[in-house]
Design an enzyme around this catalytic site. Structure first.
Site, PDB file in Angstrom:
ATOM      1  N   ARG A 126      26.960  34.065  21.353  1.00 25.14           N
ATOM      2  CA  ARG A 126      25.606  33.533  21.476  1.00 25.14           C
ATOM      3  C   ARG A 126      25.490  32.108  20.944  1.00 25.14           C
ATOM      4  O   ARG A 126      24.484  31.438  21.173  1.00 25.14           O
ATOM      5  CB  ARG A 126      24.606  34.420  20.710  1.00 25.14           C
ATOM      6  CG  ARG A 126      24.501  35.841  21.215  1.00 25.14           C
ATOM      7  CD  ARG A 126      23.853  35.938  22.590  1.00 25.14           C
ATOM      8  NE  ARG A 126      23.665  37.330  22.952  1.00 25.14           N
ATOM      9  CZ  ARG A 126      24.589  38.070  23.557  1.00 25.14           C
ATOM     10  NH1 ARG A 126      25.778  37.524  23.854  1.00 25.14           N
ATOM     11  NH2 ARG A 126      24.370  39.333  23.864  1.00 25.14           N
ATOM     12  N   SER A 166      32.183  39.317  39.694  1.00 23.42           N
ATOM     13  CA  SER A 166      32.316  40.767  39.534  1.00 23.42           C
ATOM     14  C   SER A 166      32.485  41.437  40.884  1.00 23.42           C
ATOM     15  O   SER A 166      31.818  41.075  41.855  1.00 23.42           O
ATOM     16  CB  SER A 166      31.076  41.331  38.842  1.00 23.42           C
ATOM     17  OG  SER A 166      31.079  42.743  38.862  1.00 23.42           O
ATOM     18  N   THR A 207      39.673  45.286  35.265  1.00 24.87           N
ATOM     19  CA  THR A 207      38.926  45.908  34.180  1.00 24.87           C
ATOM     20  C   THR A 207      39.508  47.278  33.860  1.00 24.87           C
ATOM     21  O   THR A 207      39.615  48.134  34.736  1.00 24.87           O
ATOM     22  CB  THR A 207      37.438  46.026  34.534  1.00 24.87           C
ATOM     23  OG1 THR A 207      36.873  44.701  34.599  1.00 24.87           O
ATOM     24  CG2 THR A 207      36.683  46.831  33.499  1.00 24.87           C
ATOM     25  N   ARG A 249      23.870  54.571  29.185  1.00 27.56           N
ATOM     26  CA  ARG A 249      22.920  53.512  28.865  1.00 27.56           C
ATOM     27  C   ARG A 249      21.507  54.098  28.882  1.00 27.56           C
ATOM     28  O   ARG A 249      20.929  54.330  29.941  1.00 27.56           O
ATOM     29  CB  ARG A 249      23.079  52.355  29.849  1.00 27.56           C
ATOM     30  CG  ARG A 249      24.483  51.761  29.781  1.00 27.56           C
ATOM     31  CD  ARG A 249      24.805  50.811  30.889  1.00 27.56           C
ATOM     32  NE  ARG A 249      26.241  50.530  30.910  1.00 27.56           N
ATOM     33  CZ  ARG A 249      26.869  49.896  31.882  1.00 27.56           C
ATOM     34  NH1 ARG A 249      26.188  49.464  32.936  1.00 27.56           N
ATOM     35  NH2 ARG A 249      28.166  49.700  31.815  1.00 27.56           N
ATOM     36  N   GLY A 273      28.677  36.176  28.987  1.00 28.49           N
ATOM     37  CA  GLY A 273      27.990  36.797  30.115  1.00 28.49           C
ATOM     38  C   GLY A 273      26.493  36.740  29.973  1.00 28.49           C
ATOM     39  O   GLY A 273      25.790  36.035  30.691  1.00 28.49           O
ATOM     40  N   GLN A 320      37.044  39.622  39.272  1.00 25.71           N
ATOM     41  CA  GLN A 320      37.141  40.810  38.423  1.00 25.71           C
ATOM     42  C   GLN A 320      37.159  42.052  39.299  1.00 25.71           C
ATOM     43  O   GLN A 320      36.304  42.226  40.166  1.00 25.71           O
ATOM     44  CB  GLN A 320      35.963  40.862  37.451  1.00 25.71           C
ATOM     45  CG  GLN A 320      35.891  42.122  36.601  1.00 25.71           C
ATOM     46  CD  GLN A 320      35.043  43.220  37.250  1.00 25.71           C
ATOM     47  OE1 GLN A 320      34.131  42.938  38.024  1.00 25.71           O
ATOM     48  NE2 GLN A 320      35.362  44.462  36.948  1.00 25.71           N
ATOM     49  N   SER A 334      32.311  39.148  24.954  1.00 27.14           N
ATOM     50  CA  SER A 334      31.349  40.062  24.324  1.00 27.14           C
ATOM     51  C   SER A 334      30.797  39.498  23.022  1.00 27.14           C
ATOM     52  O   SER A 334      31.537  39.301  22.052  1.00 27.14           O
ATOM     53  CB  SER A 334      31.942  41.447  24.052  1.00 27.14           C
ATOM     54  OG  SER A 334      32.435  42.041  25.236  1.00 27.14           O
ATOM     55  N   HIS A 376      33.145  45.259  26.941  1.00 30.59           N
ATOM     56  CA  HIS A 376      32.163  45.358  28.028  1.00 30.59           C
ATOM     57  C   HIS A 376      30.760  45.003  27.523  1.00 30.59           C
ATOM     58  O   HIS A 376      29.755  45.547  27.990  1.00 30.59           O
ATOM     59  CB  HIS A 376      32.162  46.770  28.618  1.00 30.59           C
ATOM     60  CG  HIS A 376      32.064  46.798  30.113  1.00 30.59           C
ATOM     61  ND1 HIS A 376      33.157  46.938  30.928  1.00 30.59           N
ATOM     62  CD2 HIS A 376      31.004  46.711  30.941  1.00 30.59           C
ATOM     63  CE1 HIS A 376      32.771  46.942  32.187  1.00 30.59           C
ATOM     64  NE2 HIS A 376      31.458  46.800  32.230  1.00 30.59           N
TER      65      HIS A 376
END
Length: 392
Positions: A310, A109, A158, A167, A329, A130, A307, A275
């Site tokens: 799992r 990043s 991005t 957030r 991520g 990125q 995104s 994201h």
């Protein structure tokens, strides 16, 4: 719970949560506003059903994948995460080295806590860079020049930050960059001594690639102003395509027409991503956005999905719906937070072994052969209702 008893990425998340101060854990774990989009990213994967076929020899399963002419040992890599050293000290380099050792891509990043040069060296040829496009073109060009000099051959631009995501967890925690050691933060650190002692060794995390620009920053909002460009347009992307001579990816694509525009500009690939649910609370899950994008692009460029991954089976679901590759991520972040290098290794191992097991259960000996024929049904959310769409 010991790392050897961690059966899933969710297990690693719980272990990490118990080892990390709340303000630092929330920085990575949190999403935008109600976090609905973040939750839907993972939930929507469960709605994609794959049909097993039996009497197939799956004694030897191949999960390797080739993208951009490079063959990786697994069809997934590490997605870019900014300020990850605040989550677990030294996480950037730990994960870059892990990706090199496991021969998978590491996306560094531009908002990392470690310089892009150090991460390129650690990733040793498996590094992608990125880029957040700055409001100041000289800043953007400077980062591109540094990426070229460091040996990156893949640039990931991005596109999904025209405005800062709201957030709520960060607001409640009064997140500040550079970090302010308020009484509450000090108390949280004292309650997590391993994190605190490791932090003392590594130093206070910051946005390393913008260190000179952010010397006067007094809040996270100041950092966001540097990283967010409301005026970023297709013309700007066209300029970047001309400027960058290597492979160019555009990250944050959720609409088929945007994917087509990337193709027309000569981009080499796109990352279907929201994201991680950290920008928009009301958008679609990436796995639901993928089919229409894959149909529109129709093999004209590489499609990577990011995104919500799992489980190993999630990577196969993405492949069946048209993705060539995947990035994870938080899964890797939870691993390194749960146990440093050993935890990062465990995160990779969980995804790898789940992927191999899922291929065996489906009767597919090679990841590269997974396609729409394995799909059973996929529940897609439309503007009016949710229905089951037959895909085969």
């Amino acid at each position: 719970m010991g790392l050897d008893r961690a059966a899933s990425i969710d297990d690693l998340r719980l272990r990490a949560k118990n080892r990390i101060p709340r303000f630092a854990f929330d920085l990575v774990d949190g999403g935008a506003e109600s976090e609905r989009n973040m939750r839907r990213n993972t939930e929507a994967f469960e709605e994609v059903e794959l049909t097993p076929r039996y009497m197939v020899d799956v004694s030897n399963i191949d999960i390797s994948a080739t993208v951009f002419g490079q063959t990786f040992d697994a069809p997934f890599g590490m997605a870019p995460i900014g300020m990850l050293n605040a989550f677990w000290p030294g996480a950037d380099l730990t994960l870059a080295r892990l990706c090199r050792a496991k021969n998978i891509p590491y996306a560094a990043s531009s908002a990392s806590s470690t310089t892009l040069e150090e991460l390129a060296e650690a990733a040793e040829g498996n590094g992608w860079f990125q880029l957040y496009v700055s409001r100041d073109p000289t800043v953007t060009d400077g980062l591109i020049a540094r990426a070229e000099a460091a040996g990156y051959t893949t640039l990931m631009v991005t596109a999904d930050v025209p405005a800062a995501g709201k957030r709520d967890r960060d607001i409640r925690n009064q997140l500040a960059v550079p970090f302010r050691f308020t009484p509450e933060v000090i108390l949280q650190c004292a309650m997590n001594p391993r994190w605190a002692l490791t932090s003392l060794k590594h130093g206070k995390p910051n946005v390393a690639n913008y260190a000179d620009l952010l010397q006067s920053a007094t809040s996270y909002a100041d950092v966001q102003k540097t990283l967010i460009t409301p005026g970023f347009t297709w013309e700007d992307l066209k300029r970047l395509r001309t400027r960058w001579k290597g492979r160019l990816l555009v990250k944050g694509i959720l609409h088929a027409q945007d994917a087509l525009s990337c193709t027309e500009l000569g981009c080499d690939g796109i990352v279907v991503s929201n994201h991680g649910g950290r920008q928009v609370a009301f958008g679609p899950p990436t796995i639901e956005a993928l089919p229409s994008i894959a149909e529109a692009v129709a093999g004209r460029m590489t499609i990577i999905l990011d995104s919500g991954i799992r489980r190993g089976a999630d990577i196969l679901r993405a492949k069946a719906l048209g993705a060539d590759f995947a990035l994870a991520g938080r899964a890797f972040a939870y691993g390194v937070g749960a146990g440093g290098n050993a935890g990062a290794q465990r995160a990779f191992e969980i995804l790898q072994l789940e992927l191999i097991r899922a291929l065996g259960q489906l009767g597919i000996p090679s990841y590269e052969t997974v396609g729409a024929s394995e799909l059973s049904t996929f529940k897609a959310t439309t503007s009016s209702d949710q229905s089951s769409i037959q895909l085969d």
